[in-house]
Every structure is written in structure tokens, then in C-alpha cells.
Scaffold this motif. Structure first.
Motif, mmCIF file in Angstrom:
data_model
loop_
_atom_site.group_PDB
_atom_site.id
_atom_site.type_symbol
_atom_site.label_atom_id
_atom_site.label_comp_id
_atom_site.label_asym_id
_atom_site.label_seq_id
_atom_site.Cartn_x
_atom_site.Cartn_y
_atom_site.Cartn_z
ATOM 1 N N SER A 221 0.826 -1.197 0.000
ATOM 2 C CA SER A 221 0.000 0.000 0.000
ATOM 3 C C SER A 221 0.866 1.255 0.000
ATOM 4 N N TRP B 26 -2.701 -6.018 -7.344
ATOM 5 C CA TRP B 26 -2.167 -4.812 -6.693
ATOM 6 C C TRP B 26 -1.862 -3.734 -7.734
ATOM 7 N N ARG C 144 -3.065 -3.473 -10.736
ATOM 8 C CA ARG C 144 -4.311 -3.016 -11.364
ATOM 9 C C ARG C 144 -5.083 -2.062 -10.448
ATOM 10 N N GLN C 145 -5.044 -2.323 -9.160
ATOM 11 C CA GLN C 145 -5.733 -1.460 -8.200
ATOM 12 C C GLN C 145 -5.261 -0.017 -8.315
ATOM 13 N N TRP C 146 -3.966 0.176 -8.511
ATOM 14 C CA TRP C 146 -3.387 1.518 -8.521
ATOM 15 C C TRP C 146 -3.255 2.127 -9.906
#
Length: 235
Positions: free
Chosen positions: A132, A170, A172-174
């Protein structure tokens, strides 16, 4: 549906756990991990030794929570950076935010990035907490155009994206990019390269290794960040 109200007993337990952590952080700042002592914590907040163990099973249980709290705090500092403009300015702002948190909280930085504590195993959630922190870096590097010299690392991280669904999720999330998009591998490569650069410079500064040298650690990190931006041709 409204959240269920906590009972007085639950509120007391939460408050006591917070007090225990507050004292533990002070001990950490004063004497490092070895300075964290449950019996001294119990005495300071007015609990018996056995009573404290109703809140934390042992020192490692307490350290695990402090580790997660520290990652949450540094992630909040990094996430607060405005990266809307993207490019090297955003990358510089992110590295400065990371350094600012670390030098302001050296005891917490060393807890999560210093010498591993003998016999202590960080909780499984630590991996996602650490990722994160690097999340905003992914979005910045997704716009990069890496120089040819980065191709060997780029190829390895492209394979990592393909083989590890959690890593792909991860990224793709950002970035919003699927693992098959070449820009996803570029983003991951940039974040992976930023990580050791950050810890190399910040870690040496926090440990006092630059004392007596003729440069500012902040300037050194800025120059290294500019070189990394050049390697990805960030504007």
C-alpha cells in the motif's frame, strides 16, 4: 445499516489497548525493540502483569500490531501526496513525503525497515500494508518510458505479473492496467526500483550514517529521484 454500538466493556478494552501501544511506542523511541517491556508497560498504566496479557498475548503480539500501525501511518503520509499531475514532480513529492515521515518517526521506521527482530515474525498482513505504501508510485511510473538498460529487470517483473495474481491485482488497483498491458510491467519496475533507493538513503540517514559528511540527505534523495525519473523518461 447503522453500526452496532460498542459496549462499555468493548470501549474500555479498546482504550486500554491504545494506552498499551502508546507506552510501547515511547519505549521503542527510547530504547529500540529491546526496550519494549510488557511488565514496565503494565506498571505505567496501572495494570498487573497478568492483566496486561489479557490484551496482548506477549511482546511479539504487541510488536506485530505496532508494525501494522507503522505501515498504516507511512502509507497515509504517502497517500496524502497530490500526484494528479504525474511525472517527475509527483515522484519527487512521494519520495519527500516518505523521507519526512521516516525522519520524524525514526523508531517506527527502524521497526519496519531496520534489522529484523530475532525470533519475531511479522503478521501476514504486513505484505499488503507494505504494498500500500508503494501504491502511488505505481501510478506515477505507469506513464514512464523506460530506457533500454532496464529491459532485463522489466522482463523479470513482467513474468512476475503473469505468474502472481496478487501482484497483478495490486498493480491493477493503482493503475487500472491488466497484467497483459506492457505499461503494468513498467509501473511495477519503477516501484521496485524506487523501494531500495528509498530505503538505502533514508535508512542510512535514520541510522545516523551520514553524520559528518558534507551533504544533505534530502538533497541526495532528490538527486537520486531525478536520476530514476530520467531512467523512465518521466516529464
Amino acid at each position: 445499516m447503522a453500526a452496532q454500538a460498542r459496549s462499555p466493556r468493548e470501549r474500555y478494552r479498546e482504550q486500554t489497548r491504545a494506552e498499551i501501544k502508546e507506552v510501547a511506542v515511547r519505549q521503542l523511541a527510547a530504547g529500540g525493540v529491546e526496550g519494549v517491556a510488557l511488565l514496565r508497560i503494565a506498571k505505567e498504566i496501572g495494570l498487573s502483569g497478568p492483566a496486561l496479557y489479557r490484551y496482548y498475548a506477549g511482546r511479539d503480539d504487541l510488536l506485530a500490531e505496532l508494525v501494522l500501525d507503522a505501515y498504516t501511518a507511512v502509507a497515509e503520509a504517502v497517500h496524502a501526496v497530490d500526484t494528479d499531475g504525474g511525472g517527475r514532480a509527483a515522484l519527487l513529492a512521494l519520495t519527500r513525503a516518505y523521507r519526512a515521515w521516516s525522519v520524524a518517526h525514526p523508531h517506527l521506521y527502524l521497526l519496519i525497515q531496520g534489522t529484523p527482530v530475532a525470533g519475531f515474525t511479522a503478521p501476514p498482513e504486513t505484505v499488503m500494508k507494505a504494498r500500500s505504501v508503494l501504491g502511488p508510485f505505481l501510478s506515477v511510473f505507469a506513464e514512464g518510458r523506460p530506457l533500454a538498460g532496464l529491459d532485463p529487470l522489466l522482463a523479470q517483473l513482467q513474468a512476475w505479473l503473469r505468474d502472481e495474481p496478487e501482484v497483478a491485482a495490486w498493480v491493477r488497483q493503482w493503475t487500472g492496467l491488466p497484467a497483459t498491458d506492457p505499461a503494468a510491467a513498467v509501473a511495477l519496475t519503477g516501484a521496485v526500483m524506487a523501494w531500495p533507493q528509498l530505503h538505502g538513503t533514508v535508512g542510512l540517514e535514520v541510522a545516523g550514517q551520514f553524520t559528518g559528511m558534507g551533504h544533505s540527505p534530502a538533497t541526495l534523495l532528490d538527486v537520486q529521484t531525478a536520476m530514476l525519473a530520467d531512467a523512465f523518461q518521466l516529464r
